[in-house]
Design a protein around this motif. Structure first.
Motif, PDB file in Angstrom:
ATOM      1  N   VAL A  11     -39.530  -4.997  -3.516  1.00 36.42           N
ATOM      2  CA  VAL A  11     -39.711  -4.892  -2.056  1.00 36.42           C
ATOM      3  C   VAL A  11     -41.102  -5.391  -1.651  1.00 36.42           C
ATOM      4  N   MET A  12     -42.047  -5.282  -2.584  1.00 32.99           N
ATOM      5  CA  MET A  12     -43.395  -5.761  -2.245  1.00 32.99           C
ATOM      6  C   MET A  12     -43.386  -7.273  -2.060  1.00 32.99           C
ATOM      7  N   VAL A  13     -42.551  -7.949  -2.853  1.00 30.87           N
ATOM      8  CA  VAL A  13     -42.450  -9.406  -2.706  1.00 30.87           C
ATOM      9  C   VAL A  13     -41.825  -9.741  -1.353  1.00 30.87           C
ATOM     10  N   GLN A  14     -40.826  -8.958  -0.947  1.00 25.34           N
ATOM     11  CA  GLN A  14     -40.204  -9.205   0.358  1.00 25.34           C
ATOM     12  C   GLN A  14     -41.210  -8.951   1.487  1.00 25.34           C
ATOM     13  N   GLU A  15     -41.977  -7.885   1.356  1.00 21.52           N
ATOM     14  CA  GLU A  15     -42.945  -7.573   2.413  1.00 21.52           C
ATOM     15  C   GLU A  15     -44.040  -8.628   2.501  1.00 21.52           C
ATOM     16  N   LYS A  16     -44.503  -9.115   1.344  1.00 26.97           N
ATOM     17  CA  LYS A  16     -45.619 -10.073   1.338  1.00 26.97           C
ATOM     18  C   LYS A  16     -45.166 -11.501   1.613  1.00 26.97           C
ATOM     19  N   LYS A  17     -43.975 -11.848   1.084  1.00 30.03           N
ATOM     20  CA  LYS A  17     -43.594 -13.257   1.122  1.00 30.03           C
ATOM     21  C   LYS A  17     -42.231 -13.519   1.760  1.00 30.03           C
ATOM     22  N   ALA A  18     -41.570 -12.480   2.259  1.00 25.86           N
ATOM     23  CA  ALA A  18     -40.241 -12.628   2.866  1.00 25.86           C
ATOM     24  C   ALA A  18     -39.263 -13.296   1.899  1.00 25.86           C
ATOM     25  N   MET A  19     -39.430 -12.965   0.611  1.00 27.45           N
ATOM     26  CA  MET A  19     -38.524 -13.508  -0.415  1.00 27.45           C
ATOM     27  C   MET A  19     -37.668 -12.371  -0.987  1.00 27.45           C
ATOM     28  N   LEU A  20     -36.693 -12.738  -1.818  1.00 28.08           N
ATOM     29  CA  LEU A  20     -35.869 -11.773  -2.581  1.00 28.08           C
ATOM     30  C   LEU A  20     -35.077 -10.811  -1.690  1.00 28.08           C
ATOM     31  N   ARG A  21     -34.663 -11.268  -0.519  1.00 24.01           N
ATOM     32  CA  ARG A  21     -33.923 -10.370   0.376  1.00 24.01           C
ATOM     33  C   ARG A  21     -32.559  -9.999  -0.201  1.00 24.01           C
ATOM     34  N   VAL A  22     -31.859 -10.991  -0.732  1.00 21.71           N
ATOM     35  CA  VAL A  22     -30.539 -10.719  -1.319  1.00 21.71           C
ATOM     36  C   VAL A  22     -30.720  -9.828  -2.554  1.00 21.71           C
ATOM     37  N   TRP A  23     -31.715 -10.192  -3.357  1.00 21.28           N
ATOM     38  CA  TRP A  23     -31.980  -9.455  -4.592  1.00 21.28           C
ATOM     39  C   TRP A  23     -32.277  -7.981  -4.291  1.00 21.28           C
ATOM     40  N   ASN A  24     -33.035  -7.739  -3.226  1.00 21.81           N
ATOM     41  CA  ASN A  24     -33.360  -6.352  -2.876  1.00 21.81           C
ATOM     42  C   ASN A  24     -32.121  -5.580  -2.442  1.00 21.81           C
ATOM     43  N   MET A  25     -31.233  -6.251  -1.712  1.00 22.93           N
ATOM     44  CA  MET A  25     -29.974  -5.602  -1.318  1.00 22.93           C
ATOM     45  C   MET A  25     -29.160  -5.250  -2.567  1.00 22.93           C
ATOM     46  N   ILE A  26     -29.146  -6.186  -3.523  1.00 27.05           N
ATOM     47  CA  ILE A  26     -28.386  -5.944  -4.758  1.00 27.05           C
ATOM     48  C   ILE A  26     -29.020  -4.783  -5.531  1.00 27.05           C
ATOM     49  N   LEU A  27     -30.347  -4.779  -5.607  1.00 22.21           N
ATOM     50  CA  LEU A  27     -31.033  -3.735  -6.374  1.00 22.21           C
ATOM     51  C   LEU A  27     -30.826  -2.347  -5.776  1.00 22.21           C
ATOM     52  N   VAL A  28     -30.935  -2.254  -4.454  1.00 18.99           N
ATOM     53  CA  VAL A  28     -30.792  -0.929  -3.831  1.00 18.99           C
ATOM     54  C   VAL A  28     -29.345  -0.431  -3.999  1.00 18.99           C
ATOM     55  N   SER A  29     -28.395  -1.364  -3.959  1.00 18.03           N
ATOM     56  CA  SER A  29     -26.993  -0.986  -4.171  1.00 18.03           C
ATOM     57  C   SER A  29     -26.762  -0.587  -5.622  1.00 18.03           C
ATOM     58  N   LEU A  30     -27.400  -1.343  -6.529  1.00 16.96           N
ATOM     59  CA  LEU A  30     -27.255  -1.038  -7.959  1.00 16.96           C
ATOM     60  C   LEU A  30     -27.816   0.353  -8.269  1.00 16.96           C
ATOM     61  N   ALA A  31     -28.982   0.642  -7.698  1.00 13.82           N
ATOM     62  CA  ALA A  31     -29.611   1.947  -7.948  1.00 13.82           C
ATOM     63  C   ALA A  31     -28.694   3.072  -7.457  1.00 13.82           C
TER      64      ALA A  31
END
Lengths: 664, 123
Positions: free
Chosen positions: A260-280
């Motif tokens: 999430v820090m990468v998304q906050e700093k660079k607006a990247m990994l949005r799909v990946w973060n959705m996948i990770l939060v769902s996986l968790a």
């Protein structure tokens, strides 16, 4: 009392069903008053679940054995604290605790974020309510804690292994962790449903994720401490599926917290973060399923357990819905920037994520493989510790190294020269310690030697970060060193709290490597007056003692301990016999030397008729660091979680600006 | 069974009042619906872009000061970061002026740190 509890559960189900259906309709049609009504239904469901929980607690306190659940998990002889813990010692009570924590956390999350997420919140309510619906339904249809019977004179008691102080805290913390992961998942789904995939859902759920992750981490460590003191085999983690059940979502949540820090700093990994939060979240559900379904031992026991099928169906539904939703919303999840260099902070986060997810999925495969093999080939193939240890080294050691490299690399890109200069001091320190350890004989376990070397690297990197940061802050003003240090931490609690958590992980790695690679053990049969020696300790058997008790009797071997001829006192190891449960449990003796972080661990295995005792003695070096790591982990987490007024003001200003521009 | 039903009715009645409150309450038509802020998302993304760029500049300066970023890397990075920040600010100001915002509101889109961002060429 049972009708009150059952009625409260029925109304809870009705309320969350209303919140799910009416809330979904209101969110879809933009109907504000209906959305508020659905929100109120979710809030009310917490109150009714609390009533049901209170009824069960009262049932335990009054020894109301007309409640089947109370009779099966307590007795009149059980001490007060364990009588209360009876609430979560079985399946129905655990599920009720899940529902209580879920509705409580949902209510808090919805109320606390009502201003930040005006548009997405109406979608959050039905998502949370759908999850609560599942648990309420299972409690009503499959596993009710309010089933009644003709009251027997006494209950059957509690599993003796659960009668340990750590078990008072371990399950509630575990559930706080599991259920807490529902909140970021629900907000993520609401962001997708409302097409508001900006950073707000991350901001709204950051502390929830951190808190759940902390609860889960502390619960895992308390569970390890319980296993260490109660099971009596000298270890603290056996890669048991139930233990893995908590570790997997923790690993996925760790990956999420970093990405999430990468998304906050660079607006990247949005799909990946959705996948990770769902996986968790799915792994948290899977963890509950593993713990509660009985699926672990055999496919047949799973077939007999109706709750397993319910959980599997729900997990499948969640996975399918989430996958479809992420896929449909892909256009809204496009990254706004790209990875500029493979040598950058964001790249380090990406490597860390890949390793963490790989480790979580490897453990998942190890857990489900016996089921798959039994289903396909008819025989359950057990996956033992060697499998897990191999992958722990394969993924864990690079992860350890990355914890040192990551903080030293700049965001975006770093030149080779700059990187080399940053890494020089930690690398030199690690190299020097590695050589010293090798010379000292630590090379007998190459993985442990590598772990120690990497640990020194990480600790040096963390130290360097604090020193450089404090120096830089001091150069900005006329502050004292202490003032500069505290202002450094206060201004970026996430970063420096995170470094303290990293230090805790290093302590954990040192403790695990030391206790598993350099321990020693011995077994002996001793008559009174005889001695045995192990790992520099000498134990002299003084004789056996017996102490009767209301709940259990205690049989102990009294052992005088000395090291290098110096007396260190007496330890007592033996067995407890629980009356009601008719069960013998080990009562190990642990003598901790905090200076060496070393444990002398004594198990009294058998008391023989000729007056002798069979002893198993282990010396576990550095194991104390594992528990110290827990305290450091908690400290780092609290620093990271501490509210940041500056950040709150910044977010509030951002929301105001967006509103002003939108209304203009 | 009857006792359970009776208690369920009592609980449902109490919860029902609380659940029905927002529906029964009188409300102005403007408060009746939500979700109408179509541009809010786009504006928020612009604001996030601006904040990200300014935060990155701040972090770069701190990393440079701590020695984590060399002079060469610092010079290379600061140009692109300043450009990003300037573009984000300009976009926001365009939005503000298109919306005919009063000067004080338009000014609010420029946070205190924005004075650091000076020119398109990165100086």
């Amino acid at each position: 009392m049972a009708p009150v509890g059952q009625a409260a559960l029925i109304v809870t189900f009705g309320l969350v069903l209303y919140a799910a259906v009416v809330g979904g309709y209101a969110a879809l049609r933009g109907r504000r008053r209906l959305a508020e009504s659905a929100r109120n239904a979710l809030l009310a469901s917490f109150a009714t679940t609390a009533v049901a929980s209170a009824v069960l607690v009262i049932g335990f306190l009054r020894h109301d054995f007309s409640l089947v659940y109370v009779a099966e998990h307590s007795s009149r002889e059980l001490p007060f604290a364990y009588t209360l813990a009876g609430f979560w010692s079985g399946q129905s009570g655990s599920l009720l605790l899940w529902l209580l924590v879920l509705t409580g956390m949902s209510s808090a999350a919805v109320l606390l974020n009502r201003r930040l997420l005006v548009q997405a919140l109406p979608w959050t309510v039905p998502v949370l309510a759908c999850i609560a619906c599942f648990f309420a339904l299972v409690l009503l249809v499959v596993s009710s804690p309010f089933e009644t019977q003709a009251a027997p004179a006494n209950g059957v008691g509690m599993n003796a292994s659960l009668q340990n102080p750590y078990m008072l805290a371990h399950p509630p913390l575990l559930y706080l962790g599991y259920v807490g992961l529902t909140i970021p998942f629900a907000f993520a789904m609401a962001a997708l449903l409302s097409r508001r995939t900006d950073e707000r859902w991350l901001v709204a759920t950051r502390r929830w994720t951190l808190a759940s992750w902390t609860f889960l981490g502390v619960a895992i460590l308390l569970g390890a401490k319980w296993a260490y003191e109660t099971i009596g085999w000298g270890g603290y983690y056996a890669w048991d599926p139930v233990e893995n059940a908590a570790l997997m979502p923790w690993l996925a949540a760790t990956a999420f917290l970093h990405s999430v820090m990468v998304q906050e700093k660079k607006a990247m990994l949005r799909v990946w973060n959705m996948i990770l939060v769902s996986l968790a979240f799915c792994l948290a559900l899977f963890g509950t399923f593993l713990t509660r379904s009985g699926v672990i031992n055999s496919v047949h026991s799973f077939a007999q357990s109706s709750i397993g099928a319910w959980f599997l169906a729900f997990i499948a539904l969640v996975v399918m819905t989430t996958t479809v939703l992420i896929f449909v919303r892909l256009p809204h999840l496009r990254s706004q920037s790209r990875l500029e260099s493979l040598a950058s902070r964001e790249a380090a986060f990406l490597y860390n994520n890949l390793l963490l997810v790989a480790l979580a999925l490897t453990i998942l495969w190890g857990v489900v493989f016996p089921l798959v093999s039994e289903a396909v080939r008819g025989t359950a193939v057990t996956v033992g510790p060697p499998y897990y240890n191999f992958f722990l080294r394969a993924f864990g050691l690079p992860l350890l190294l990355l914890m040192g490299i990551g903080p030293l690399i700049a965001w975006r890109r770093a030149s080779v020269r700059s990187l080399a200069r940053s890494l020089a001091v930690p690398a030199l320190a690690a190299g020097a310690v590695g050589v010293l350890l090798l010379a000292g004989g630590a090379g007998s376990s190459p993985p442990a030697l590598v772990a120690y070397t990497f640990s020194v690297f990480v600790l040096a990197a963390i130290g360097l970060e604090f020193v450089r940061g404090t120096r830089a802050r001091r150069s900005l003003g006329a502050e004292s060193w202490l003032g500069a240090f505290s202002s450094l931490v206060a201004r970026n609690r996430r970063r420096y709290g995170g470094y303290i958590v990293h230090a805790a992980v290093v302590l954990l790695a040192i403790g695990i490597a030391g206790s598993s690679a350099y321990g020693s053990s011995a077994t002996a049969r001793l008559q009174p007056g005889q001695t045995m020696t192990v790992g520099g300790y000498t134990l002299g058997y003084l004789g056996a003692t017996f102490r009767p008790g209301r709940n259990h009797d205690e049989l102990r071997a009294q052992l005088a301990v000395s090291r290098n001829g110096e007396p260190m006192g007496v330890v007592a190891a033996g067995k407890n016999r629980y009356h009601v449960e008719a069960f013998f449990a080990s009562a190990v003796a642990i003598r901790t030397d905090w200076l060496r972080a070393e444990d002398l661990f004594v198990v009294g295995e058998d008391f023989n008729r000729d007056g002798s005792v069979d002893l198993k003695v282990l010396v576990n070096p550095l194991v104390g660091l594992i528990w110290v790591a827990g305290i450091v982990f908690l400290l780092g987490s609290v620093i990271t979680l501490w509210p940041d007024a500056r950040e709150q003001r910044r977010l509030a200003r951002r929301m105001r600006e967006a509103e002003v521009l939108a209304h203009a | 069974m009857m006792a359970t039903l009776a208690f369920a009715v009592v609980f449902a009645a109490a919860a029902g009042v609380f659940v029905a409150l927002p529906v029964l309450r009188r409300s102005s038509p403007t408060r009746e619906r939500f979700g109408g802020l179509g541009d809010e998302r786009a504006h928020l993304e612009l604001i996030e872009r601006r904040d990200r760029a300014l935060a990155a500049l701040k972090e770069l300066e701190f990393d440079h000061r701590t020695g984590k970023v060399s002079d060469v890397d610092h010079r290379a990075l600061i140009v692109s970061l300043r450009l990003e920040a300037t573009e984000a600010l300009e976009h926001l100001e365009d939005v503000g002026s298109e919306a005919h915002l009063p000067p004080d509101v338009s000014q609010r889109t420029r946070p205190p740190g924005a004075r650091l961002v000076v020119a398109r060429d990165g100086r």
